[in-house]
Design a protein around this motif. Structure first.
Motif, short mmCIF file in Angstrom:
data_model
loop_
_atom_site.label_atom_id
_atom_site.label_comp_id
_atom_site.label_asym_id
_atom_site.label_seq_id
_atom_site.Cartn_x
_atom_site.Cartn_y
_atom_site.Cartn_z
N LYS A 144 19.84 -3.07 -25.50
CA LYS A 144 18.93 -1.95 -25.72
C LYS A 144 17.56 -2.48 -26.15
O LYS A 144 17.46 -3.42 -26.92
CB LYS A 144 19.49 -1.01 -26.78
CG LYS A 144 18.69 0.26 -26.94
CD LYS A 144 19.36 1.24 -27.89
CE LYS A 144 18.51 2.49 -27.96
NZ LYS A 144 19.13 3.54 -28.71
N GLY A 145 16.52 -1.85 -25.62
CA GLY A 145 15.17 -2.20 -26.00
C GLY A 145 14.43 -3.09 -25.02
O GLY A 145 13.22 -3.21 -25.10
N TYR A 146 15.16 -3.75 -24.11
CA TYR A 146 14.48 -4.50 -23.06
C TYR A 146 13.89 -3.51 -22.05
O TYR A 146 14.39 -2.40 -21.91
CB TYR A 146 15.45 -5.42 -22.31
CG TYR A 146 15.73 -6.74 -22.98
CD1 TYR A 146 14.70 -7.59 -23.36
CD2 TYR A 146 17.03 -7.15 -23.19
CE1 TYR A 146 14.97 -8.81 -23.96
CE2 TYR A 146 17.31 -8.37 -23.79
CZ TYR A 146 16.26 -9.19 -24.17
OH TYR A 146 16.53 -10.40 -24.75
N PRO A 147 12.89 -3.93 -21.29
CA PRO A 147 12.40 -3.04 -20.23
C PRO A 147 13.38 -3.05 -19.05
O PRO A 147 14.10 -4.02 -18.86
CB PRO A 147 11.07 -3.67 -19.82
CG PRO A 147 11.19 -5.11 -20.20
CD PRO A 147 12.08 -5.13 -21.43
N ASN A 166 16.33 6.50 -23.22
CA ASN A 166 15.86 5.75 -24.39
C ASN A 166 16.62 4.44 -24.59
O ASN A 166 16.65 3.90 -25.69
CB ASN A 166 15.92 6.60 -25.66
CG ASN A 166 14.95 7.75 -25.60
OD1 ASN A 166 13.82 7.58 -25.17
ND2 ASN A 166 15.39 8.92 -26.01
N PHE A 181 15.75 1.76 -22.81
CA PHE A 181 14.82 0.72 -22.41
C PHE A 181 13.45 0.97 -23.03
O PHE A 181 13.04 2.11 -23.19
CB PHE A 181 14.71 0.66 -20.88
CG PHE A 181 16.06 0.52 -20.22
CD1 PHE A 181 16.70 -0.70 -20.19
CD2 PHE A 181 16.69 1.62 -19.68
CE1 PHE A 181 17.95 -0.83 -19.61
CE2 PHE A 181 17.94 1.50 -19.09
CZ PHE A 181 18.57 0.27 -19.06
N SER A 182 12.73 -0.12 -23.31
CA SER A 182 11.39 0.01 -23.88
C SER A 182 10.41 0.54 -22.84
O SER A 182 9.40 1.16 -23.19
CB SER A 182 10.91 -1.33 -24.41
OG SER A 182 10.84 -2.29 -23.36
N ASP A 183 10.69 0.30 -21.57
CA ASP A 183 9.83 0.76 -20.49
C ASP A 183 10.62 0.71 -19.20
O ASP A 183 11.65 0.01 -19.12
CB ASP A 183 8.59 -0.14 -20.38
CG ASP A 183 7.47 0.45 -19.55
OD1 ASP A 183 7.55 1.65 -19.19
OD2 ASP A 183 6.51 -0.28 -19.26
N ARG A 222 12.82 -13.71 -17.29
CA ARG A 222 13.24 -13.21 -18.60
C ARG A 222 14.33 -14.11 -19.18
O ARG A 222 14.32 -14.45 -20.36
CB ARG A 222 13.75 -11.77 -18.50
CG ARG A 222 14.14 -11.21 -19.88
CD ARG A 222 15.14 -10.09 -19.82
NE ARG A 222 16.35 -10.40 -19.10
CZ ARG A 222 17.40 -11.07 -19.59
NH1 ARG A 222 17.37 -11.54 -20.83
NH2 ARG A 222 18.47 -11.29 -18.87
N LYS A 255 7.49 -9.72 -18.42
CA LYS A 255 6.24 -9.08 -17.96
C LYS A 255 5.63 -9.90 -16.82
O LYS A 255 5.57 -11.12 -16.89
CB LYS A 255 5.22 -8.99 -19.10
CG LYS A 255 5.58 -8.00 -20.16
CD LYS A 255 5.24 -6.61 -19.71
CE LYS A 255 5.46 -5.62 -20.84
NZ LYS A 255 5.24 -4.28 -20.45
#
Length: 103
Positions: A38-41, A62, A64-66, A88, A95
């Motif tokens: 959780k939290g990775y794009p 929610n 993913f961060s993006d 990654r 990015k």
């Protein structure tokens, strides 16, 4: 009755297609929730990037961060997705700088 008839006047078919699409997305979401950090794009490459409904729903999870869909969201985009995933994995950074001249 679906407000978006998907090019067919047969609402039974349209509703069936929506139920199948929803079931497939729910399977993907369940897998993502259980197996992804959780939290990775989320980087969507390939033909699935053309599914606007799913892209919106991924944002709403929610998880993913993006959510990023590169401009070449078709099956040729799979190579970009694989490269970004490897980047990654090896660098911790997912990015990329993207513009229309990137190829």
């Amino acid at each position: 009755m679906s407000p978006f008839p998907a090019g067919t006047p047969c609402y039974k078919f349209t509703n069936l297609a929506k139920r199948v699409s929803d079931a497939i997305f729910d399977s993907f979401r369940t897998f993502a929730k259980k197996n992804l950090t959780k939290g990775y794009p989320l980087l969507i490459a390939g033909g699935c990037g053309l599914n606007c409904e799913w892209n919106r729903r991924w944002l709403e999870t929610n998880l993913f961060s993006d959510v990023f869909i590169p401009p070449c969201a078709n099956d040729s985009g799979s190579a970009i997705g694989t490269a970004v995933d490897a980047m990654r994995h090896f660098t911790g950074n997912a990015k990329i700088k993207w513009n229309v001249y990137s190829g």
